[in-house]
Enzyme design. Structure first.
Site, PDB file in Angstrom:
ATOM      1  N   GLU A   1      34.784  35.702  37.825  1.00 25.67           N
ATOM      2  CA  GLU A   1      33.775  36.149  38.797  1.00 25.67           C
ATOM      3  C   GLU A   1      32.484  35.367  38.718  1.00 25.67           C
ATOM      4  O   GLU A   1      31.928  34.980  39.734  1.00 25.67           O
ATOM      5  CB  GLU A   1      33.422  37.639  38.595  1.00 25.67           C
ATOM      6  CG  GLU A   1      34.356  38.613  39.225  1.00 25.67           C
ATOM      7  CD  GLU A   1      35.570  38.816  38.375  1.00 25.67           C
ATOM      8  OE1 GLU A   1      35.568  38.324  37.245  1.00 25.67           O
ATOM      9  OE2 GLU A   1      36.518  39.466  38.841  1.00 25.67           O
TER      10      GLU A   1
ATOM     11  N   HIS B   1      36.275  51.496  37.162  1.00 27.17           N
ATOM     12  CA  HIS B   1      36.552  51.201  38.565  1.00 27.17           C
ATOM     13  C   HIS B   1      35.795  52.116  39.493  1.00 27.17           C
ATOM     14  O   HIS B   1      35.996  52.068  40.695  1.00 27.17           O
ATOM     15  CB  HIS B   1      38.050  51.337  38.859  1.00 27.17           C
ATOM     16  CG  HIS B   1      38.853  50.177  38.371  1.00 27.17           C
ATOM     17  ND1 HIS B   1      39.310  50.083  37.093  1.00 27.17           N
ATOM     18  CD2 HIS B   1      39.253  49.054  39.003  1.00 27.17           C
ATOM     19  CE1 HIS B   1      39.978  48.946  36.942  1.00 27.17           C
ATOM     20  NE2 HIS B   1      39.963  48.299  38.085  1.00 27.17           N
TER      21      HIS B   1
END
Lengths: 432, 424
Positions: free
Chosen positions: B160, B229
């Protein structure tokens, strides 16, 4: 494609300064690792592998065929000079500019004209000159906080860089960037990053744009990006992630490691499990080359090949330049940790004196011409300081000016108008 | 006994209302569970005693009424039905009901926006994990790789920080990348690049380089996805100077915000929500763009201003139904622009209602609500009749257990309670 050159000879450091021999004799990592100055450190930190073992592991480099060929060809005679007179003078001038500029920076810093963290490039000029002087204007350069000379080599006027350092509004970044953030859209200098490793993905992105332009937009684009960073960065995740992506997509980028053996006070050998950085290239599928970074001609030779590879679309290269910084990490660094003998050793390998010697020995230039260049550069530097001194400091209304490219990003105020339309905004007194 | 009498009357009232709206039942039992966890009982008793509420005996705020436990099981099912009720409620006055348009789900609306922009400008490209061949983990970029190729819809390795940095570098040199974080939480790994490079480079380069990136991805609390998450990260990014943050909540504004974000010269972070991807709505056929800095009036009203965004909009609308039945008239504004705040729309509303309730999914500490409270206090203090009430999610990592997860975020019953308290 990549071949391992086994050089059974142990190259001593003095050999690497010889210009008359093939410039492409890539000096092995043994030459600096086995030097006695580091020997002590080696013994104390790496008891597992003795220096002897290291010395015998004389794998020099993995480099492309072309380089090897050149090495064989030109080892025979002195007739094939590596540079013409013009090129030699350009290289000399660029290195003198870098050196003189950095020396002036130090002076100005101690006189209180610039502040903060200023990182000087003395001693490493060969890397910047060797690589950047081969680029076109459209090619991009990404650097670290030690970026003054990269900007200068790329073509940013010394005036603009000095102004930026003084924090004046005529600086290349309007005084908003400072020493560690040299940007130039005109000359495609994409920074100047304070955190190490931060610029490598940006460079990868610029290389991606080049590939995108060629393949998606169908433009005739062979722009190359150079990413400069140090030995400390080679232990950072972003380095490895970008090596992977660049090799995966065959991006036109050259990763140039300026291995000056020290990350502030952390010796490269103390922080890296395998200090031979060039080896990390083949691990990702790209050639890894080690070159003597104190010799501008050797660097230039390797750079030509690496940049050529990138331009032809053959993908990235990792080039490790063994170099050294004569000053401390920054002007705030007392530089007490490094062995004076080590510093003295590298001072004898000063890239500028080496190039001078080469030019004289091969009758490419004489004393007078070089003196004229020195004088010219001195004048440029003096002029840049004067210019910076006389330039205005940024006015208050500059504070909020470039936060957003589209100033509507400041939002809508209570009165229904965009805040950027508020006249107080340009005076710098509006509240956001 | 007082309690029993109230429960009996409550039962009667509930049976009356149960025919009207199933969601209503959900609200009731949720409230009791919520109240039990938060120990709101003292306030509850107070509210019960107040005469402002037309139905003081409703066990909405009861924590002692254990017989309701029987209904808690039903609430599970009612919870599922309520979701559909939420979807049906997206008849948004702003969605141009007069024109025929076409029905889409929210992720399809995002894809339409992306596709239209990619068609319009060949420099728009997408970077992300699984955006290409897989079509995006929430199918937002489905089919785009087939249409535009592997380089324009780039499947990146799992890095990322580096691919966000790559997007910055690409943006600086002329492209307009859209970076997808598979989950907003993963963008924490890219925080260095988002903060230092996306946000700051336009400034530190003295305006020389623009970074027209869009960073988007789903965030928020889902259905038992676990702590990492289910992060609510709007608060982490809001201090970064130089970026804009928007949150979409309906297919209409999702497509509009996506297009506006791609066209914007500023770096924009577009927050989507995991649970909203399947919302269905009729959106116009013709091209439209929504302003990145403006808030959306969801429901005009007179009594109280409720500011919300993303998924909480639906909890607020659900609560609004209850409130309307109770005789309140809440004004609901979806702020949409999390940074900067649209103080004009918000201000006009406060000048009308003089009471503010902020309902958000962000964390309590340093969240969007906290910033909004500060901004409103600074600018509209004179217009407020009561202190601003801010309902945020709890400062906990989202638990896995369903019961705990439900009470991590603000539930409609809490909203009803808060409004009732505000409007006393």
């Amino acid at each position: 494609m990549a071949k391992i050159i086994h050089n059974p000879l142990v190259l001593s450091s003095s050999r690497s300064a010889e210009k008359s021999e093939s410039c492409c004799k890539l000096s092995g990592p043994t030459s600096f690792m086995s030097s006695k100055f580091l020997g002590n450190k080696l013994l104390s930190t790496n008891s597992a592998t003795s220096p002897a073992t290291r010395r015998s592991a004389a794998v020099v480099a993995v480099s492309s065929d072309v380089v090897k060929e050149k090495k064989l060809k030109s080892s025979s005679s002195l007739a094939n000079l590596l540079i013409t007179k013009e090129e030699g003078l350009v290289l000399y001038e660029d290195m003198i500019l870098g050196r003189a500029f950095e020396d002036m920076c130090a002076q100005m810093y101690y006189r209180g004209k610039m502040f903060g963290f200023v990182h000087l490039y003395n001693g490493q000029e060969a890397v910047s000159t060797g690589f950047i002087k081969l680029l076109k204007q459209e090619d991009c350069v990404v650097s670290t906080y030690r970026d003054h000379v990269h900007a200068l080599s790329k073509g940013v006027p010394a005036r603009q860089v000095m102004s930026e350092l003084f924090g004046k509004t005529t600086g290349c970044c309007r005084g908003q960037g400072g020493s560690m953030h040299m940007f130039s859209k005109e000359h495609n200098v994409l920074g100047g990053f304070a955190f190490i490793g931060e610029g490598i993905p940006v460079a990868t992105g610029a290389a991606f744009t080049s590939k995108y332009k060629r393949e998606v937009l169908k433009e005739d684009c062979d722009e190359v990006t150079l990413a400069f960073f140090g030995d400390g960065t080679c232990n950072n995740g972003q380095f490895f992630e970008c090596l992977n992506m660049a090799a995966l997509w065959k991006l036109p980028i050259v990763f140039v490691v300026e291995n000056n053996l020290w990350a502030i006070g952390m010796s490269h050998l103390r922080s890296t499990s395998d200090p031979q950085i060039w080896k990390k290239g083949p691990a990702f599928g790209m050639p890894g080359v080690h070159v003597d970074g104190m010799d501008v001609l050797k660097v230039r030779e390797v750079a030509q090949e690496a940049i050529g590879r990138a331009r032809r679309g053959e993908g990235p290269t990792l080039v490790e330049c063994e170099t050294y910084r004569f000053r401390g990490h920054s002007l705030a660094d007392p530089d007490e940790l490094r062995d004076p003998a080590e510093k003295a050793h590298y001072a004898t390998r000063d890239p500028i004196t080496s190039l001078k010697k080469y030019l004289f020995e091969n009758n490419l230039a004489n004393e007078a011409e070089l003196k004229a260049i020195d004088k010219k550069i001195d004048e440029i530097i003096e002029d840049s300081v004067e210019f910076a001194d006389e330039s205005p400091v940024p006015a208050r209304n500059q504070l909020l000016e470039n936060v957003f490219a589209d100033p509507r990003g400041f939002g809508i105020g209570p009165d229904g108008k965009y805040r950027c339309e508020d006249p107080k905004f340009t005076q710098g007194t509006a509240q956001v | 006994m007082y309690q029993w009498r109230m429960i009996r009357s409550a039962t009667a009232i509930l049976s009356f209302f149960s025919k009207a709206s199933i969601a209503y039942t959900f609200v009731e039992t949720e409230a009791s569970m919520a109240a039990a966890s938060f120990g709101v009982s003292s306030a509850a008793v107070q509210a019960v005693k107040s005469s402002a509420s037309p139905l003081p005996s409703l066990p909405v705020i009861r924590s002692e009424a254990r017989p309701i436990s029987g209904r808690i099981n039903r609430s599970r099912n009612a919870g599922k039905i309520a979701t559909h009720a939420v979807a049906a409620q997206t008849e948004n006055p702003a969605s141009a009901a007069s024109k025929p348009g076409h029905e889409v789900l929210l992720f399809e609306a995002l894809r339409e926006g992306l596709e239209e922009e990619m068609e319009r400008d060949p420099r728009v490209c997408i970077f992300g994990e699984d955006v290409g061949h897989y079509g995006g983990s929430y199918k937002v970029s489905k089919g785009l790789a087939d249409k535009y190729g592997d380089l324009r819809v780039l499947d990146t390795p799992i890095a990322e920080n580096s691919f966000t940095g790559m997007a910055v570098g690409a943006a600086m040199t002329g492209l307009r990348p859209v970076v997808e974080g598979m989950n907003m939480g993963f963008l924490l790994l890219a925080f260095n690049q988002i903060s230092d490079n996306c946000g700051m480079l336009h400034y530190t380069s003295g305006g020389q380089f623009t970074i027209p990136t869009v960073i988007r991805g789903p965030g928020g609390v889902g259905r038992q996805l676990g702590a990492e998450h289910s992060q609510r990260l709007e608060s982490y990014f809001q201090s970064i100077p130089g970026i804009q943050m928007v949150a979409c909540s309906t297919p209409y504004n999702a497509k509009g915000l996506m297009k506006a974000a791609i066209r914007s010269e500023n770096p924009v972070v577009l927050f989507e929500h995991v649970l909203l991807y399947n919302l269905k709505e009729r959106i116009p056929d013709e091209e439209y763009v929504v302003s990145l800095e403006e808030a959306e009036m969801v429901r005009p009203g007179e009594h109280v201003t409720i500011l919300t965004y993303s998924r909480m909009r639906y909890h607020v609308m659900q609560a609004a139904k209850t409130l309307v039945n109770k005789g309140y008239d809440p004004e609901v504004i979806d702020i949409r622009s999390l940074k900067p705040f649209d103080l004009y729309t918000i201000g006009n509303s406060i000048k009308k209602t003089h009471k503010v309730l902020i309902v958000e999914e962000c964390m309590r500490t340093g969240g969007i609500g906290a910033s909004l409270t500060a901004a409103i206090n600074e600018n509209f203090n004179d217009y407020l009749d009561a202190p601003i009430v801010c309902l945020s999610s709890q400062d906990v990592p989202t638990p896995y257990a369903g019961t705990l997860e439900e009470v991590t975020v603000v539930q409609p019953s809490q909203i009803v309670t808060a409004v009732e308290q505000l409007c006393r």
